[in-house]
Design a protein around this motif. Structure first.
Motif, PDB file in Angstrom:
ATOM      1  N   TYR A   1       1.016  -1.242  -0.009  1.00  0.00           N
ATOM      2  CA  TYR A   1       0.200  -0.045  -0.026  1.00  0.00           C
ATOM      3  C   TYR A   1       0.802   1.124   0.018  1.00  0.00           C
ATOM      4  O   TYR A   1       0.920   2.079   1.134  1.00  0.00           O
ATOM      5  CB  TYR A   1      -0.679   0.002   1.182  1.00  0.00           C
ATOM      6  CG  TYR A   1      -1.812  -1.041   1.345  1.00  0.00           C
ATOM      7  CD1 TYR A   1      -3.008  -1.202   0.276  1.00  0.00           C
ATOM      8  CD2 TYR A   1      -1.761  -2.160   2.082  1.00  0.00           C
ATOM      9  CE1 TYR A   1      -3.966  -2.211   0.558  1.00  0.00           C
ATOM     10  CE2 TYR A   1      -2.464  -3.286   1.934  1.00  0.00           C
ATOM     11  CZ  TYR A   1      -3.517  -3.143   1.475  1.00  0.00           C
ATOM     12  OH  TYR A   1      -4.264  -4.284   1.626  1.00  0.00           O
ATOM     13  N   PRO A   2       1.676   1.415  -1.006  1.00  0.00           N
ATOM     14  CA  PRO A   2       2.609   2.497  -1.158  1.00  0.00           C
ATOM     15  C   PRO A   2       1.921   4.039  -1.040  1.00  0.00           C
ATOM     16  O   PRO A   2       2.434   5.118  -0.438  1.00  0.00           O
ATOM     17  CB  PRO A   2       3.208   2.321  -2.347  1.00  0.00           C
ATOM     18  CG  PRO A   2       2.481   1.619  -3.065  1.00  0.00           C
ATOM     19  CD  PRO A   2       1.623   0.888  -2.104  1.00  0.00           C
ATOM     20  N   LEU A   3       0.720   3.931  -1.639  1.00  0.00           N
ATOM     21  CA  LEU A   3      -0.169   5.266  -1.572  1.00  0.00           C
ATOM     22  C   LEU A   3      -0.628   5.775  -0.258  1.00  0.00           C
ATOM     23  O   LEU A   3      -0.377   6.906   0.214  1.00  0.00           O
ATOM     24  CB  LEU A   3      -1.163   5.245  -2.586  1.00  0.00           C
ATOM     25  CG  LEU A   3      -2.066   6.708  -2.680  1.00  0.00           C
ATOM     26  CD1 LEU A   3      -1.201   7.695  -3.337  1.00  0.00           C
ATOM     27  CD2 LEU A   3      -3.331   6.288  -3.761  1.00  0.00           C
ATOM     28  N   GLU A   4      -0.894   4.791   0.495  1.00  0.00           N
ATOM     29  CA  GLU A   4      -1.248   5.056   2.015  1.00  0.00           C
ATOM     30  C   GLU A   4      -0.239   5.416   2.657  1.00  0.00           C
ATOM     31  O   GLU A   4      -0.279   6.259   3.701  1.00  0.00           O
ATOM     32  CB  GLU A   4      -2.178   3.932   2.443  1.00  0.00           C
ATOM     33  CG  GLU A   4      -3.576   3.762   1.722  1.00  0.00           C
ATOM     34  CD  GLU A   4      -3.428   2.938   0.340  1.00  0.00           C
ATOM     35  OE1 GLU A   4      -2.506   2.597  -0.052  1.00  0.00           O
ATOM     36  OE2 GLU A   4      -4.702   2.838  -0.149  1.00  0.00           O
ATOM     37  N   ALA A   5       0.992   4.748   2.354  1.00  0.00           N
ATOM     38  CA  ALA A   5       2.202   4.860   3.368  1.00  0.00           C
ATOM     39  C   ALA A   5       2.610   6.332   3.026  1.00  0.00           C
ATOM     40  O   ALA A   5       2.974   7.189   3.888  1.00  0.00           O
ATOM     41  CB  ALA A   5       3.346   4.021   2.678  1.00  0.00           C
ATOM     42  N   LEU A   6       2.583   7.026   1.625  1.00  0.00           N
ATOM     43  CA  LEU A   6       2.923   8.108   1.270  1.00  0.00           C
ATOM     44  C   LEU A   6       2.105   9.209   2.153  1.00  0.00           C
ATOM     45  O   LEU A   6       2.585  10.283   2.580  1.00  0.00           O
ATOM     46  CB  LEU A   6       2.689   8.396  -0.199  1.00  0.00           C
ATOM     47  CG  LEU A   6       3.102   9.679  -0.604  1.00  0.00           C
ATOM     48  CD1 LEU A   6       4.635  10.208  -0.471  1.00  0.00           C
ATOM     49  CD2 LEU A   6       2.944   9.816  -2.208  1.00  0.00           C
TER      50      LEU A   6
ATOM     51  N   GLU B   1      10.930   8.661  -1.960  1.00  0.00           N
ATOM     52  CA  GLU B   1      10.900   7.387  -2.646  1.00  0.00           C
ATOM     53  C   GLU B   1       9.730   6.821  -3.030  1.00  0.00           C
ATOM     54  O   GLU B   1       9.469   6.525  -4.264  1.00  0.00           O
ATOM     55  CB  GLU B   1      11.829   6.277  -1.551  1.00  0.00           C
ATOM     56  CG  GLU B   1      13.169   6.468  -1.442  1.00  0.00           C
ATOM     57  CD  GLU B   1      14.051   6.426  -2.472  1.00  0.00           C
ATOM     58  OE1 GLU B   1      13.719   5.713  -3.456  1.00  0.00           O
ATOM     59  OE2 GLU B   1      15.143   7.413  -2.509  1.00  0.00           O
ATOM     60  N   LEU B   2       8.798   7.118  -2.252  1.00  0.00           N
ATOM     61  CA  LEU B   2       7.442   6.582  -2.292  1.00  0.00           C
ATOM     62  C   LEU B   2       6.656   7.299  -3.488  1.00  0.00           C
ATOM     63  O   LEU B   2       5.995   6.850  -4.618  1.00  0.00           O
ATOM     64  CB  LEU B   2       6.370   6.714  -1.191  1.00  0.00           C
ATOM     65  CG  LEU B   2       6.820   5.580  -0.253  1.00  0.00           C
ATOM     66  CD1 LEU B   2       5.835   5.944   1.111  1.00  0.00           C
ATOM     67  CD2 LEU B   2       6.387   4.235  -0.434  1.00  0.00           C
ATOM     68  N   ALA B   3       6.792   8.763  -3.624  1.00  0.00           N
ATOM     69  CA  ALA B   3       6.333   9.746  -4.589  1.00  0.00           C
ATOM     70  C   ALA B   3       7.116   9.233  -5.723  1.00  0.00           C
ATOM     71  O   ALA B   3       6.453   9.163  -6.773  1.00  0.00           O
ATOM     72  CB  ALA B   3       6.660  11.069  -4.256  1.00  0.00           C
ATOM     73  N   THR B   4       8.296   8.945  -5.837  1.00  0.00           N
ATOM     74  CA  THR B   4       9.025   8.597  -7.253  1.00  0.00           C
ATOM     75  C   THR B   4       8.499   7.235  -7.716  1.00  0.00           C
ATOM     76  O   THR B   4       8.119   7.144  -8.885  1.00  0.00           O
ATOM     77  CB  THR B   4      10.466   8.541  -6.954  1.00  0.00           C
ATOM     78  OG1 THR B   4      11.008   9.803  -6.427  1.00  0.00           O
ATOM     79  CG2 THR B   4      11.129   8.186  -8.118  1.00  0.00           C
TER      80      THR B   4
ATOM     81  N   GLY C   1       5.075   7.604  -9.282  1.00  0.00           N
ATOM     82  CA  GLY C   1       5.060   8.587 -10.454  1.00  0.00           C
ATOM     83  C   GLY C   1       4.458   9.722 -10.089  1.00  0.00           C
ATOM     84  O   GLY C   1       4.204  10.599 -10.887  1.00  0.00           O
ATOM     85  N   LYS C   2       4.518  10.223  -9.000  1.00  0.00           N
ATOM     86  CA  LYS C   2       3.968  11.615  -8.302  1.00  0.00           C
ATOM     87  C   LYS C   2       5.449  12.580  -8.459  1.00  0.00           C
ATOM     88  O   LYS C   2       5.854  12.838  -7.372  1.00  0.00           O
ATOM     89  CB  LYS C   2       3.276  11.671  -7.256  1.00  0.00           C
ATOM     90  CG  LYS C   2       2.167  10.689  -7.149  1.00  0.00           C
ATOM     91  CD  LYS C   2       1.641  10.637  -5.677  1.00  0.00           C
ATOM     92  CE  LYS C   2       0.308  10.189  -5.722  1.00  0.00           C
ATOM     93  NZ  LYS C   2      -0.863  10.813  -6.546  1.00  0.00           N
ATOM     94  N   LEU C   3       5.899  12.809  -9.487  1.00  0.00           N
ATOM     95  CA  LEU C   3       7.044  13.416  -9.789  1.00  0.00           C
ATOM     96  C   LEU C   3       6.840  14.981  -9.229  1.00  0.00           C
ATOM     97  O   LEU C   3       8.025  15.199  -8.743  1.00  0.00           O
ATOM     98  CB  LEU C   3       7.362  13.236 -11.320  1.00  0.00           C
ATOM     99  CG  LEU C   3       7.556  12.001 -11.985  1.00  0.00           C
ATOM    100  CD1 LEU C   3       8.116  11.894 -13.151  1.00  0.00           C
ATOM    101  CD2 LEU C   3       8.031  10.890 -10.906  1.00  0.00           C
ATOM    102  N   GLN C   4       6.180  15.616  -9.445  1.00  0.00           N
ATOM    103  CA  GLN C   4       6.067  17.006  -8.887  1.00  0.00           C
ATOM    104  C   GLN C   4       6.200  17.031  -7.508  1.00  0.00           C
ATOM    105  O   GLN C   4       6.778  17.739  -6.782  1.00  0.00           O
ATOM    106  CB  GLN C   4       4.817  17.719  -9.622  1.00  0.00           C
ATOM    107  CG  GLN C   4       4.846  19.283  -9.176  1.00  0.00           C
ATOM    108  CD  GLN C   4       6.155  20.039  -9.763  1.00  0.00           C
ATOM    109  OE1 GLN C   4       6.489  20.018 -10.747  1.00  0.00           O
ATOM    110  NE2 GLN C   4       6.968  20.413  -8.719  1.00  0.00           N
TER     111      GLN C   4
END
Length: 86
Positions: free
Chosen positions: A13-18, A29-32, A35-38
């Motif tokens: 669950y990387p989105l929830e972790a972020l 690391e999670l955002a990268t 694909g949440k580059l901004q």
């Protein structure tokens, strides 16, 4: 929050972790990965502003630039490489 965030990431669950992580390194690391580059670029800027930041995060800019280039975000890739002095 950071322990829970790492647990969530490990459970897939990387989105929830972020969303709950307070650790900028982990958030980058999670955002990268997601694909949440901004968002990843904003996190690097935040890391740079921290008072205990002795070394500029050039490696992170380069890493983000590589991902941005792969995804066709050329303006972000250019910015990242300029920040990384690469």
């Amino acid at each position: 929050h950071n322990r829970v965030a790492r647990f969530l990431e490990n459970q897939g669950y990387p989105l929830e972790a972020l969303q709950i992580s307070k650790d900028d390194e982990h958030r980058f690391e999670l955002a990268t990965q997601l694909g949440k580059l901004q968002m990843a670029a904003d996190i690097i800027v935040n890391i740079t502003k921290q008072p205990n930041q002795a070394i500029p995060p050039r490696g992170k800019w380069k890493q983000l630039g590589d991902v941005a280039l792969e995804q066709g975000d050329f303006s972000l890739a250019r910015r990242c490489y300029l920040e990384a002095k690469d």
